[in-house]
Design a protein around this motif. Structure first.
Motif, short mmCIF file in Angstrom:
data_model
loop_
_atom_site.label_atom_id
_atom_site.label_comp_id
_atom_site.label_asym_id
_atom_site.label_seq_id
_atom_site.Cartn_x
_atom_site.Cartn_y
_atom_site.Cartn_z
N MET A 60 -18.79 3.11 4.06
CA MET A 60 -18.23 1.79 4.36
C MET A 60 -17.51 1.79 5.70
N LEU A 61 -17.68 0.74 6.47
CA LEU A 61 -17.00 0.59 7.74
C LEU A 61 -15.52 0.32 7.50
N ILE A 62 -14.66 1.09 8.15
CA ILE A 62 -13.22 0.97 7.99
C ILE A 62 -12.54 1.16 9.34
N ALA A 63 -11.29 0.72 9.43
CA ALA A 63 -10.51 0.95 10.65
C ALA A 63 -9.96 2.36 10.64
N ASP A 64 -9.74 2.90 11.83
CA ASP A 64 -9.29 4.28 11.94
C ASP A 64 -8.30 4.43 13.09
N VAL A 65 -7.54 5.48 13.04
CA VAL A 65 -6.64 5.85 14.13
C VAL A 65 -7.25 7.05 14.85
N ASP A 66 -7.58 6.88 16.12
CA ASP A 66 -8.23 7.96 16.87
C ASP A 66 -7.26 9.11 17.08
N ARG A 67 -7.78 10.30 17.05
CA ARG A 67 -6.93 11.48 17.18
C ARG A 67 -6.51 11.75 18.63
N ARG A 68 -7.20 11.13 19.62
CA ARG A 68 -6.96 11.57 20.98
C ARG A 68 -6.62 10.45 21.96
N ASP A 69 -6.90 9.19 21.64
CA ASP A 69 -6.55 8.12 22.56
C ASP A 69 -6.16 6.88 21.77
N THR A 70 -5.88 5.79 22.44
CA THR A 70 -5.39 4.58 21.79
C THR A 70 -6.38 3.43 21.85
N SER A 71 -7.64 3.72 22.12
CA SER A 71 -8.64 2.66 22.17
C SER A 71 -8.99 2.22 20.76
N SER A 72 -9.78 1.13 20.65
CA SER A 72 -10.16 0.62 19.34
C SER A 72 -11.00 1.66 18.61
N THR A 116 0.86 -1.19 0.00
CA THR A 116 0.00 0.00 0.00
C THR A 116 0.89 1.24 0.00
N ILE A 117 0.61 2.16 -0.91
CA ILE A 117 1.35 3.42 -1.00
C ILE A 117 0.49 4.49 -0.35
N GLU A 118 0.97 5.04 0.76
CA GLU A 118 0.18 5.98 1.55
C GLU A 118 1.06 7.10 2.09
N ALA A 119 0.44 8.19 2.51
CA ALA A 119 1.17 9.34 3.04
C ALA A 119 1.33 9.27 4.55
N VAL A 120 0.80 8.23 5.18
CA VAL A 120 0.92 8.00 6.62
C VAL A 120 1.16 6.52 6.83
N GLY A 121 1.41 6.15 8.09
CA GLY A 121 1.64 4.76 8.41
C GLY A 121 0.35 4.00 8.69
N VAL A 122 0.48 2.68 8.78
CA VAL A 122 -0.64 1.79 9.09
C VAL A 122 -0.56 1.41 10.57
N ASP A 123 -1.68 1.49 11.26
CA ASP A 123 -1.75 1.09 12.66
C ASP A 123 -1.82 -0.43 12.74
N SER A 124 -0.66 -1.08 12.83
CA SER A 124 -0.61 -2.55 12.81
C SER A 124 -1.13 -3.17 14.09
N SER A 125 -1.32 -2.37 15.14
CA SER A 125 -1.85 -2.90 16.41
C SER A 125 -3.37 -2.91 16.45
N HIS A 126 -4.01 -2.31 15.46
CA HIS A 126 -5.46 -2.25 15.43
C HIS A 126 -6.02 -3.68 15.40
N PRO A 127 -7.09 -3.96 16.14
CA PRO A 127 -7.62 -5.33 16.18
C PRO A 127 -8.03 -5.86 14.80
N SER A 128 -8.36 -5.00 13.88
CA SER A 128 -8.70 -5.46 12.54
C SER A 128 -7.47 -5.74 11.69
N LEU A 129 -6.28 -5.40 12.19
CA LEU A 129 -5.06 -5.55 11.40
C LEU A 129 -3.97 -6.36 12.09
N ALA A 130 -4.11 -6.61 13.37
CA ALA A 130 -3.05 -7.25 14.14
C ALA A 130 -2.65 -8.58 13.52
N GLY A 131 -1.34 -8.71 13.26
CA GLY A 131 -0.81 -9.94 12.70
C GLY A 131 -0.82 -10.01 11.19
N ALA A 132 -1.40 -9.01 10.52
CA ALA A 132 -1.52 -9.06 9.06
C ALA A 132 -0.72 -7.97 8.37
#
Length: 777
Positions: free
Chosen positions: A433-445, A230-246
């Motif tokens: 569409m439902l997608i994973a996101d990185v919260d702006r203020r905390d580290t919860s899911s 994936t070519i993106e201007a930011v990083g991927v949150d690999s710890s997100h429960p929808s992405l962990a291990g992948a």
């Protein structure tokens, strides 16, 4: 360059664990009146980083929260919230009056009166296509030797003080033996392409899983063993429960530049000090795109290919040079597919307009290494509120070596901001569409609901990961040639057609095709005897000057001369589609025209270029080895009307069914009469550069000066247009013998025995053949 997902409803949870997908939740279609027994809790709003952050307490028994109005509701599952709920709404989906209604809904379809908050959004500046003379840079991309292991394009960025200096460097870069593939201004990061209304009607935010038929896609897990970059201007949150291990660590362009600039291990160690790879600096867009490809069962986003892996490449705040480097980086890392949910458009500075031609070298490199490149088409369609110049070209989507993906809505209608351009190869779900996101203020899911072709592209990338897991032998050009067979008449991806091509539909009822008895793809190849006018026109094209020399060296082989015009005298004309045998004995069939003139030895004439239903010519100067040859490529998207019926007495268990088929070509065709040739689509044209190439690379007077060569090219394309007109006029093609449902054979055309047909209904043989009379199985 800009990420073009511009519509978000961001859902984050405070306390509690995230729950499973909302597929089993109640429909978001609401009754006509609210239920007074359900009370929505107070919603508060706060402007954070230009977006609106909403918070409220959960409502007892709520299964969904519905955001928006009657015409554009989106339902988010309540299971995504824990002790408290928070949503961040980006400005693009907020009503003009600033109102944001939020309702609670229960499993029986009842819903509350909405709690409405009103926000005062800041004005957004209009997109500016003009560049400033300040901080101009020239991007130079150098060619590579495909025969040398480890050879890859080199990228150089040259700062300049003026537009005149930029023009001088660009001109000098294209001089003899420079090895430069592309020289142009290094285009800066653009603003978001924006997005208009998502579409009318309400929908569950996971509707795309049904539309893409996750329930019948093969693989356990789907896409196992395939690596998607994936070519993106930011990083991927690999710890997100929808992405962990992948998600692998990936790379960052800045780190690559630092480590490539020096062999000093200490410098490399410093450069990678916890901040420079594909999972550092995680952001919304990259995380969302990755989740749609590989969404894991532990999270709430249903990924289309959870068995695949993501190789994230972070190009930072980026420019075209960074995108070029990122693509090369992903290819060299061994990815199978590259997803680019970003765009670059042409920009102007004073009298000069520059387009991002440098990225073509990177996608050509990917093609040469067998890597499929998929890109979102952008969000600059003609709908109200869409961003950018309407339907303007967006790179890399417009390139021939790239699969360009537009979008459609839950209703099946084309997404209002999906561009109407000839490069758009296929449509996929793109709205709410439902997608994973990185919260702006905390580290919860965190989760989000977004719209845009940014999110259509990864669904196609993930689907192709599943296809490659089943058929790893497929080349990028082959996959692109199959897209006409894999989409419906609107242009939407047809997953059933893909599965039929893979030969995986043994029991149609198991795929939800209850009224279908059998389904299979087919290919029909046309051939014309010498007495046919088409054959004479082909012969005419073939006997146009075979070689246009600039200064022959006297060699016997055409490739020993300084300047040649490659051509071919073998054409391939095919109709591909899918036959559906219905349970009541009726037959339905789709059909698409597929035609090309390959170059010598059956290869495309330019790196990675496969022009379907079209033709191309190029001027090649061997002394300019490594430089992309000037090319003109055109296409006519010829519609095909298919009439099919079952041969009586052939539909018996254990015996292949047979079908009578007839094809009529052209715009406005009927079963009895041919239509007309559609308007020409110009895919690419920089043949004018030939004159400069020829002049620069000849040591003596031209054997064929450019003014004499130009009419030959014109005659070539005019004659090809005549061939297409004759092809359409020769239809309808009614076959004089049945097509067998499983197998291959030959037939002739009724009332015209000079037109013969080869057909094949074996899924393993649906390959475009460049050798007449032989199927590539």
């Amino acid at each position: 360059m800009s990420a073009f997902c511009a519509v978000f409803v961001v859902v984050s949870c405070t306390g509690g664990d995230s729950q499973s997908s909302a597929d089993d939740e109640a429909s978001s279609d609401r009754p006509a009146r609210a239920d007074s027994s359900i009370e929505m809790t107070e919603v508060t709003a706060e402007l954070v980083d230009g977006a609106v952050s909403l918070t409220w307490d959960p409502v007892d028994d709520a299964t969904q929260y519905v955001l928006g109005g009657v015409d554009d509701d989106v339902a988010v599952p309540a299971g995504l919230c824990g002790d408290g709920c928070a949503l961040t709404v980006l400005p693009e989906i907020i009503r003009p009056d600033g109102e944001i209604p939020v309702s609670a809904a229960t499993a029986d379809g009842a819903f509350s009166e909405p709690f409405v908050v009103v926000v005062d959004l800041p004005d957004h500046p209009d997109e500016d296509d003009e560049l400033s003379e300040d901080k101009l840079e020239v991007l130079l991309v150098y060619g590579w030797d495909a025969t040398v292991e480890g050879s890859s394009p080199e990228v150089e960025v040259v700062p300049v003080d003026s537009l005149e200096e930029a023009e001088r460097i660009i001109e000098e870069a294209m001089e003899p033996d420079s090895g430069v593939v592309s020289a142009s201004l290094n285009l800066p990061v653009g603003t978001s392409a924006g997005s208009g209304p998502a579409s009318s009607g309400s929908a569950l935010s996971t509707w795309y899983a049904d539309a893409m038929r996750y329930d019948v896609l093969p693989g356990n897990p789907r896409g196992d063993g395939v690596l998607v970059g994936t070519i993106e201007a930011v990083g991927v949150d690999s710890s997100h429960p929808s992405l962990a291990g992948a998600v692998r660590d990936g790379r960052h362009v800045d780190y690559w530049l630092l480590t490539s600039a020096s062999d000093d291990d200490d410098q490399a160690e410093t450069a990678s000090d916890g901040v420079h790879n594909g999972v550092s600096d995680p952001g919304v867009h990259a995380t969302a795109v990755a989740s749609l490809v590989v969404g894991q069962p532990a999270g709430a986003v249903p990924g289309i290919a959870p068995g695949a892996e993501i190789y994230p490449v972070n190009i930072g705040d980026g420019s075209e040079a960074d995108m070029v480097r990122g693509i090369i980086m992903a290819v060299d890392a061994g990815v199978d597919i590259i997803n680019i949910s970003m765009v670059i458009g042409c920009k102007s500075v004073l009298w000069l307009t520059s387009c991002p031609n440098g990225v073509a070298a990177a996608t050509d490199y990917a093609e040469s290494k067998g890597v499929i490149v998929v890109a979102g088409a952008g969000n600059n369609g003609g709908g109200e509120g869409c961003g950018g110049s309407t339907n303007a070209d967006q790179w890399p989507a417009v390139l021939d070596t790239v699969i360009s993906v537009g979008g459609y809505a839950p209703s099946g209608e084309v997404y209002s901001c999906s561009p109407d351009r000839p490069d758009v190869d296929v449509l996929a779900p793109a709205v709410r569409m439902l997608i994973a996101d990185v919260d702006r203020r905390d580290t919860s899911s965190k989760y989000a609901v977004g719209s845009g072709t940014s999110f259509a592209a990864p669904l196609i990338s993930g689907l192709l990961a599943i296809v490659l897991a089943e058929r790893p032998d497929l080349t990028p050009a082959h996959v692109r040639s199959l897209l006409t067979q894999w989409r419906d008449d609107v242009g939407r991806i047809d997953v059933i057609a893909v599965l039929a091509w893979l030969g995986l539909i043994d029991d149609p009822a198991a795929f939800g095709l209850d009224d279908v008895a059998a389904v299979t793809p087919y290919t029909v190849r046309l051939d014309f005897d010498d007495v046919e006018p088409i054959a004479g026109l082909v012969d005419r094209v073939s006997h146009l000057p075979e070689i246009i020399t600039t200064h022959g060296r006297g060699g016997q082989h055409r490739d020993q001369r300084e300047g040649v015009w490659n051509y071919t005298d073998h054409s391939v004309w095919e109709i591909t589609g899918t036959i559906f045998l219905l349970s009541d004995g009726n037959v339905e069939a789709t059909g698409a025209w597929r035609g090309t003139w390959p170059g010598r030895d059956g290869k495309p004439r330019t790196p990675g270029m496969m022009v379907l239903d079209g033709y191309q010519a190029w001027c090649h100067v061997p002394m300019m080895q490594g430089v992309r040859s000037p090319t003109k490529a055109v296409r006519w998207d010829i519609p095909v009307l298919v009439e099919a019926s079952l041969v009586p007495g052939t539909n018996h268990p254990g015996r292949p069914a047979a079908f009578e088929l007839s094809f009529s070509l052209g715009v406005g065709a009927t079963s009895d009469e041919a239509g007309e040739l559609p308007l020409l689509t110009l895919l690419h044209n920089d043949l004018d550069r030939c004159e400069g190439f020829i002049g620069l690379h000849t040591s003596a007077a031209l054997d064929s000066p450019w003014p004499e060569i130009t009419p030959v090219y014109a005659e070539y394309f005019d004659t090809v247009e005549q061939i297409n007109e004759e092809l359409i006029a020769a239809s309808p093609f009614t076959l004089d013998s049945p097509v067998v449902f499983s197998g291959d054979g030959t037939a002739a055309v009724v009332e015209n025995p000079d037109i013969s047909v080869e057909y094949n209904t074996d899924p393993a043989c649906q390959v475009m053949g460049h050798r007449g009379g032989r199927w590539s199985c």
